[in-house]
Design an enzyme around this catalytic site. Structure first.
Site, PDB file in Angstrom:
ATOM      1  CG  ASP A   7      -1.837   1.246   1.177  1.00 33.14           C
ATOM      2  OD1 ASP A   7      -2.386   1.676   0.242  1.00 33.14           O
ATOM      3  OD2 ASP A   7      -2.102   1.605   2.561  1.00 33.14           O
ATOM      4  CD  GLU A  68      -4.457   2.045  -2.998  1.00 32.14           C
ATOM      5  OE1 GLU A  68      -4.743   1.425  -1.637  1.00 32.14           O
ATOM      6  OE2 GLU A  68      -4.460   3.102  -3.038  1.00 32.14           O
ATOM      7  CG  ASP A 141      -0.927   3.216   6.068  1.00 26.70           C
ATOM      8  OD1 ASP A 141      -0.815   4.032   5.157  1.00 26.70           O
ATOM      9  OD2 ASP A 141      -1.189   3.593   7.171  1.00 26.70           O
TER      10      ASP A 141
END
Lengths: 187, 187
Positions: A7, A68, A141
């Site tokens: 992430d 991501e 996260d």
């Protein structure tokens, strides 16, 4: 299949390693956050993220890195940092020949909660349940990185089937074109 | 001072090396473009840019790398690619301990043409004149990379004076604080 989820972020870059296959219980091998100081120069921060990602790749030897997919619909400054951190993660993986897969935030949320608009708490709760953890990974996260890895493992069979279908179709077209070209020459 | 200017981009990443000091004629040492295929995966493209930038750093050993500061006001897809390519350039420089400076497109245009809203042709014409070249460097990305390097060399003295003033001020404050702390103890 062993997947490192990333992430991306400059201040907190979530990382999580999940092993398993779709349809069977998944195992978390590691979770954490690569941090860099907001006071440091951008170049120095990117070097810090590179070192962090390299350590995770060394330690867990993932078969794939799921990152991501960054959109620029959010806050401008954040998006730039996210794009830059994701570039470093993709670079580290590709340099080692490890394939990179990108998943959008809504794909990830839909994969683990059933809804593309789930909130952080819901994602954290489902990651905890799916990986049979005693508590949700903190910060968010880190949980998001695990969710990315889970999303990839679950979506991979469908994506593979799709890729195979596309490849099969291309092959058939190429064969058909070659056949008609041969026909043209021998006419 | 020897500066490598980088106009970041995934398809065409402009690079140019300029040597000189403000107030004296400048010399171009090299100019080119690092290209990656739009058909390749993003990770592979970033590896290609890393290799290209590393070659330029090896070949010219610049003292500083000047990179265009990316804003997200432009086309979304382009901006993501630009941010990612710039991250790789900054990473390569910082990994070697080479300082990185960021300049906005309008700072660069204003530095070489006198107007922050100059067009590509005007920038190309001024770069050609300032570096005493026989023709404008092509493509525009290559000319923009040289303009970035020139901009940095010309702005550097002012920036250095500013940094020195800030450092001087911090030093004076630190000395004053220490003096008052000593005063407090001996009172």
């Amino acid at each position: 299949m062993r997947v490192l989820g990333v992430d991306p972020g400059l201040t907190r870059c979530g990382v999580g390693v999940v092993e398993g296959v779709a349809g069977r219980p998944l195992t978390m091998l590691g979770v954490g956050v690569v941090r860099t100081s907001a006071d440091a120069d951008i170049g120095v921060r990117l070097v810090g993220i590179e070192r962090g990602i390299e350590e995770w790749l060394d330690r867990f030897s993932p078969e794939l890195v799921a990152v991501e997919r960054v959109f620029s619909q959010h806050n401008v400054r954040t998006v730039m940092g996210t794009a830059q951190a994701s570039a470093v993660a993709m670079l580290c993986a590709s340099r080692r020949g490890i394939p990179v897969a990108l998943h959008t935030p809504s794909e990830v949320k839909a994969a683990v909660t059933g809804s593309g608009r789930a909130d952080k708490a819901q994602v954290g709760a489902m990651v905890t349940r799916l990986l049979r953890l005693s508590a949700p990974p903190k910060p968010a996260d880190a949980a998001d990185a695990l969710a990315l890895a889970i999303c990839h493992i679950w979506r991979a069979p469908a994506q593979n089937r799709l890729q195979q279908a596309v490849a099969q179709n291309r092959l058939q077209q190429a064969v058909a074109q070659q056949a008609s070209a041969v026909k043209g020459r021998t006419r």
